[in-house]
Design a protein around this motif. Sequence first.
Motif, mmCIF file in Angstrom:
data_model
loop_
_atom_site.group_PDB
_atom_site.id
_atom_site.type_symbol
_atom_site.label_atom_id
_atom_site.label_comp_id
_atom_site.label_asym_id
_atom_site.label_seq_id
_atom_site.Cartn_x
_atom_site.Cartn_y
_atom_site.Cartn_z
ATOM 1 N N GLU A 1 -10.607 -14.935 -74.857
ATOM 2 C CA GLU A 1 -10.478 -13.478 -74.753
ATOM 3 C C GLU A 1 -11.719 -12.937 -74.052
ATOM 4 O O GLU A 1 -12.844 -13.217 -74.468
ATOM 5 N N ILE A 2 -11.514 -12.166 -72.986
ATOM 6 C CA ILE A 2 -12.615 -11.670 -72.167
ATOM 7 C C ILE A 2 -12.777 -10.162 -72.330
ATOM 8 O O ILE A 2 -11.804 -9.414 -72.264
ATOM 9 N N VAL A 3 -14.032 -9.741 -72.547
ATOM 10 C CA VAL A 3 -14.381 -8.317 -72.552
ATOM 11 C C VAL A 3 -15.539 -8.138 -71.577
ATOM 12 O O VAL A 3 -16.560 -8.831 -71.675
ATOM 13 N N GLU A 4 -15.379 -7.229 -70.617
ATOM 14 C CA GLU A 4 -16.397 -7.031 -69.591
ATOM 15 C C GLU A 4 -16.885 -5.593 -69.588
ATOM 16 O O GLU A 4 -16.097 -4.648 -69.696
ATOM 17 N N ASP A 5 -18.221 -5.438 -69.497
ATOM 18 C CA ASP A 5 -18.783 -4.101 -69.325
ATOM 19 C C ASP A 5 -19.720 -4.135 -68.116
ATOM 20 O O ASP A 5 -19.683 -5.070 -67.318
ATOM 21 N N ASP A 6 -20.576 -3.131 -67.985
ATOM 22 C CA ASP A 6 -21.410 -3.029 -66.795
ATOM 23 C C ASP A 6 -22.466 -4.124 -66.700
ATOM 24 O O ASP A 6 -22.964 -4.415 -65.603
ATOM 25 N N GLU A 7 -22.833 -4.726 -67.842
ATOM 26 C CA GLU A 7 -23.923 -5.700 -67.841
ATOM 27 C C GLU A 7 -23.518 -7.101 -68.264
ATOM 28 O O GLU A 7 -24.207 -8.066 -67.945
ATOM 29 N N THR A 8 -22.405 -7.223 -69.004
ATOM 30 C CA THR A 8 -22.090 -8.494 -69.653
ATOM 31 C C THR A 8 -20.609 -8.828 -69.553
ATOM 32 O O THR A 8 -19.757 -7.944 -69.574
ATOM 33 N N VAL A 9 -20.329 -10.126 -69.443
ATOM 34 C CA VAL A 9 -18.972 -10.636 -69.607
ATOM 35 C C VAL A 9 -18.982 -11.488 -70.873
ATOM 36 O O VAL A 9 -19.673 -12.508 -70.936
ATOM 37 N N THR A 10 -18.264 -11.042 -71.901
ATOM 38 C CA THR A 10 -18.235 -11.769 -73.172
ATOM 39 C C THR A 10 -16.921 -12.520 -73.281
ATOM 40 O O THR A 10 -15.846 -11.925 -73.225
ATOM 41 N N ALA A 11 -17.033 -13.835 -73.445
ATOM 42 C CA ALA A 11 -15.857 -14.695 -73.599
ATOM 43 C C ALA A 11 -15.802 -15.198 -75.035
ATOM 44 O O ALA A 11 -16.704 -15.909 -75.480
ATOM 45 N N THR A 12 -14.767 -14.812 -75.767
ATOM 46 C CA THR A 12 -14.610 -15.232 -77.157
ATOM 47 C C THR A 12 -13.565 -16.331 -77.235
ATOM 48 O O THR A 12 -12.439 -16.159 -76.767
ATOM 49 N N VAL A 13 -13.948 -17.449 -77.834
ATOM 50 C CA VAL A 13 -13.048 -18.579 -77.991
ATOM 51 C C VAL A 13 -12.256 -18.397 -79.283
ATOM 52 O O VAL A 13 -12.830 -18.214 -80.355
ATOM 53 N N VAL A 14 -10.939 -18.431 -79.182
ATOM 54 C CA VAL A 14 -10.059 -18.237 -80.331
ATOM 55 C C VAL A 14 -9.206 -19.489 -80.510
ATOM 56 O O VAL A 14 -8.497 -19.898 -79.588
ATOM 57 N N GLY A 15 -9.288 -20.104 -81.688
ATOM 58 C CA GLY A 15 -8.519 -21.320 -81.923
ATOM 59 C C GLY A 15 -8.853 -21.924 -83.265
ATOM 60 O O GLY A 15 -9.462 -21.279 -84.114
ATOM 61 N N ARG A 16 -8.481 -23.189 -83.434
ATOM 62 C CA ARG A 16 -8.645 -23.842 -84.729
ATOM 63 C C ARG A 16 -9.939 -24.652 -84.843
ATOM 64 O O ARG A 16 -10.583 -24.646 -85.863
#
Length: 235
Positions: free
Chosen positions: A111-126
């Motif tokens: 899951e990716i969330v991007e703002d003006d300074e950062t790209v945050t990638a959250t790993v979702v799983g088991r």
Amino acid sequence: MSEAGTESLQVEATGETVGEAKWAALRELEKLRPGIDKAAVRFQVVSEGERGLLGVGFAPARVIASVEAGPALEEEEPDTAAPVDESELAAEVREVIERILDAVGVRARIEIVEDDETVTATVVGRELGLVIGKHGQTIDAIQYLANAIVWRGRGDERKAVVVDAAGYRARREATLGALAQRSAERAVSSASPVELEPMTAVERKVVHVCLKDYAGVVTRSEGTEPNRFVVIDPV
């Protein structure tokens, strides 16, 4: 070992005591699988932690909690399709992390969330315990690789890439922030430098930022990797 037809959920958590770490791990498991049978959860104590003296030498307790997730549903490929409104940079981050996870044998969704300074990638799983690794070493390595690969040739258009899983970044940052505050208080009251435990570059940066505006102390890093550490000096 899991029985045939079952899968295991696993998370790693920290706390000031083993009990607090276990409670934090249970909460994370409940996020992954609401209504989970708490009596079926197994805990592995990685570290009982060190309370230290007046904040010096403190290290959090760390546990790994796992539980059988029950009969596995028909295997499905993770939904890796990028959202249609995802930027080119976000899509590249997604692709890089998916390749890394595939190489280590972890099936997960990004899951990716991007703002003006950062790209945050959250790993979702088991298998998030495998993604995080002992003391966060694996997830820090994944984050380092993602930044190194994505930053190539981008010049001044760089954005920091943050890789997270099961709320690990927030938990670890809170632990490091508390440790930094206590250690700064000790440095001021004793008028002597305080050395923290060896940390990754990511964790050292958290401490430096936390104490940047703390009156009466300055911070610096010493040593060589992987044993580089933060020193808090009174001024």
